[in-house]
Enzyme design. Structure first.
Site, PDB file in Angstrom:
ATOM      1  N   SER A  65       0.008  -0.928  -3.748  1.00  0.00           N
ATOM      2  CA  SER A  65       0.157   0.517  -3.585  1.00  0.00           C
ATOM      3  C   SER A  65      -0.052   1.294  -4.872  1.00  0.00           C
ATOM      4  O   SER A  65      -0.569   2.410  -4.849  1.00  0.00           O
ATOM      5  CB  SER A  65       1.538   0.832  -2.997  1.00  0.00           C
ATOM      6  OG  SER A  65       1.592   0.381  -1.660  1.00  0.00           O
ATOM      7  N   PHE A  66       0.323   0.742  -6.017  1.00  0.00           N
ATOM      8  CA  PHE A  66       0.153   1.474  -7.269  1.00  0.00           C
ATOM      9  C   PHE A  66      -1.329   1.761  -7.542  1.00  0.00           C
ATOM     10  O   PHE A  66      -1.669   2.807  -8.096  1.00  0.00           O
ATOM     11  CB  PHE A  66       0.778   0.700  -8.437  1.00  0.00           C
ATOM     12  CG  PHE A  66       1.015   1.553  -9.642  1.00  0.00           C
ATOM     13  CD1 PHE A  66       2.066   2.459  -9.669  1.00  0.00           C
ATOM     14  CD2 PHE A  66       0.191   1.467 -10.744  1.00  0.00           C
ATOM     15  CE1 PHE A  66       2.299   3.267 -10.771  1.00  0.00           C
ATOM     16  CE2 PHE A  66       0.412   2.261 -11.859  1.00  0.00           C
ATOM     17  CZ  PHE A  66       1.461   3.164 -11.876  1.00  0.00           C
ATOM     18  N   VAL A  90       5.480   0.265   0.770  1.00  0.00           N
ATOM     19  CA  VAL A  90       6.414  -0.265  -0.223  1.00  0.00           C
ATOM     20  C   VAL A  90       7.758  -0.419   0.476  1.00  0.00           C
ATOM     21  O   VAL A  90       8.290   0.547   1.038  1.00  0.00           O
ATOM     22  CB  VAL A  90       6.536   0.679  -1.442  1.00  0.00           C
ATOM     23  CG1 VAL A  90       7.448   0.057  -2.494  1.00  0.00           C
ATOM     24  CG2 VAL A  90       5.161   0.977  -2.039  1.00  0.00           C
ATOM     25  N   HIS A  97      11.929  -1.722  -8.861  1.00  0.00           N
ATOM     26  CA  HIS A  97      10.472  -1.694  -8.735  1.00  0.00           C
ATOM     27  C   HIS A  97      10.022  -0.702  -7.658  1.00  0.00           C
ATOM     28  O   HIS A  97       9.075   0.058  -7.852  1.00  0.00           O
ATOM     29  CB  HIS A  97       9.965  -3.111  -8.420  1.00  0.00           C
ATOM     30  CG  HIS A  97       8.489  -3.230  -8.276  1.00  0.00           C
ATOM     31  ND1 HIS A  97       7.641  -3.185  -9.354  1.00  0.00           N
ATOM     32  CD2 HIS A  97       7.712  -3.404  -7.186  1.00  0.00           C
ATOM     33  CE1 HIS A  97       6.394  -3.319  -8.935  1.00  0.00           C
ATOM     34  NE2 HIS A  97       6.410  -3.457  -7.618  1.00  0.00           N
ATOM     35  N   ARG A 136       6.835   2.244  11.966  1.00  0.00           N
ATOM     36  CA  ARG A 136       5.978   3.366  11.557  1.00  0.00           C
ATOM     37  C   ARG A 136       4.503   2.984  11.437  1.00  0.00           C
ATOM     38  O   ARG A 136       3.679   3.788  11.030  1.00  0.00           O
ATOM     39  CB  ARG A 136       6.491   3.927  10.230  1.00  0.00           C
ATOM     40  CG  ARG A 136       7.826   4.642  10.389  1.00  0.00           C
ATOM     41  CD  ARG A 136       8.610   4.730   9.088  1.00  0.00           C
ATOM     42  NE  ARG A 136       9.835   5.519   9.266  1.00  0.00           N
ATOM     43  CZ  ARG A 136      10.952   5.053   9.814  1.00  0.00           C
ATOM     44  NH1 ARG A 136      11.012   3.792  10.262  1.00  0.00           N
ATOM     45  NH2 ARG A 136      12.017   5.822   9.952  1.00  0.00           N
TER      46      ARG A 136
END
Length: 158
Positions: A65-66, A90, A97, A136
């Site tokens: 994701s980063f 995440v 983190h 989700r």
């Protein structure tokens, strides 16, 4: 509105512009692949439902994701898209983190939206556990990918 009170896949299709002449970039994180690839399927299916041609949907994968911020930045600069969607997941763990990654991605995408000429749609799930992420990404609360695709079409038309 909290997701628990609103299904992410519910929307009024009559309020979504035609996407047949639009080009979309999607950057998807491969970390938590079970979740992120379900988000990707939702986004692509919804874009196509509203007329986007498969050849006008360009998907790039990043490790986590980063890296979504870098991927989105490259797409805003180089590829002539009408909108870019980022998709990631995440899940909170035992260390801070989670907080650093979520804050970094959020700030990075906000910066891109403030400085670039095309919208970057935020599709990062930030959940406390795997069940919430599953709910989700096509589960009981719909698919955030659907919502991101609708947002991308509307913002591209903006």
């Amino acid at each position: 509105m909290a997701t628990a009170l609103h299904n992410l896949s519910d929307y009024d299709p009559s309020l979504v512009p035609d996407a047949s002449k639009m080009n979309f970039g999607i950057v998807v994180a491969d970390w938590n692949q079970e979740i992120t690839h379900a988000l990707l399927k939702g986004a692509v299916d919804t874009l196509e439902k509203h007329g986007a041609l498969p050849e006008n949907i360009h998907i790039k994968h990043v490790p986590g994701s980063f890296e979504l911020v870098y991927g989105a930045q490259q797409m805003t600069k180089n590829d002539g898209f009408d909108a870019v969607i980022i998709l990631g997941s995440v899940i909170r763990g035992e260390t801070p983190h989670f907080d650093y990654i979520c804050a970094g991605v959020t700030q990075g995408i906000a910066y891109l939206n403030a400085t670039q000429n095309i919208p970057v749609i935020y599709g990062l799930l930030t959940t406390n556990n795997l069940e919430q992420a599953q709910d989700r990404s096509g589960g009981r609360l719909g698919n955030k990918g659907d919502e991101c695709a609708v947002t991308a079409i509307k913002m591209a038309k903006f």
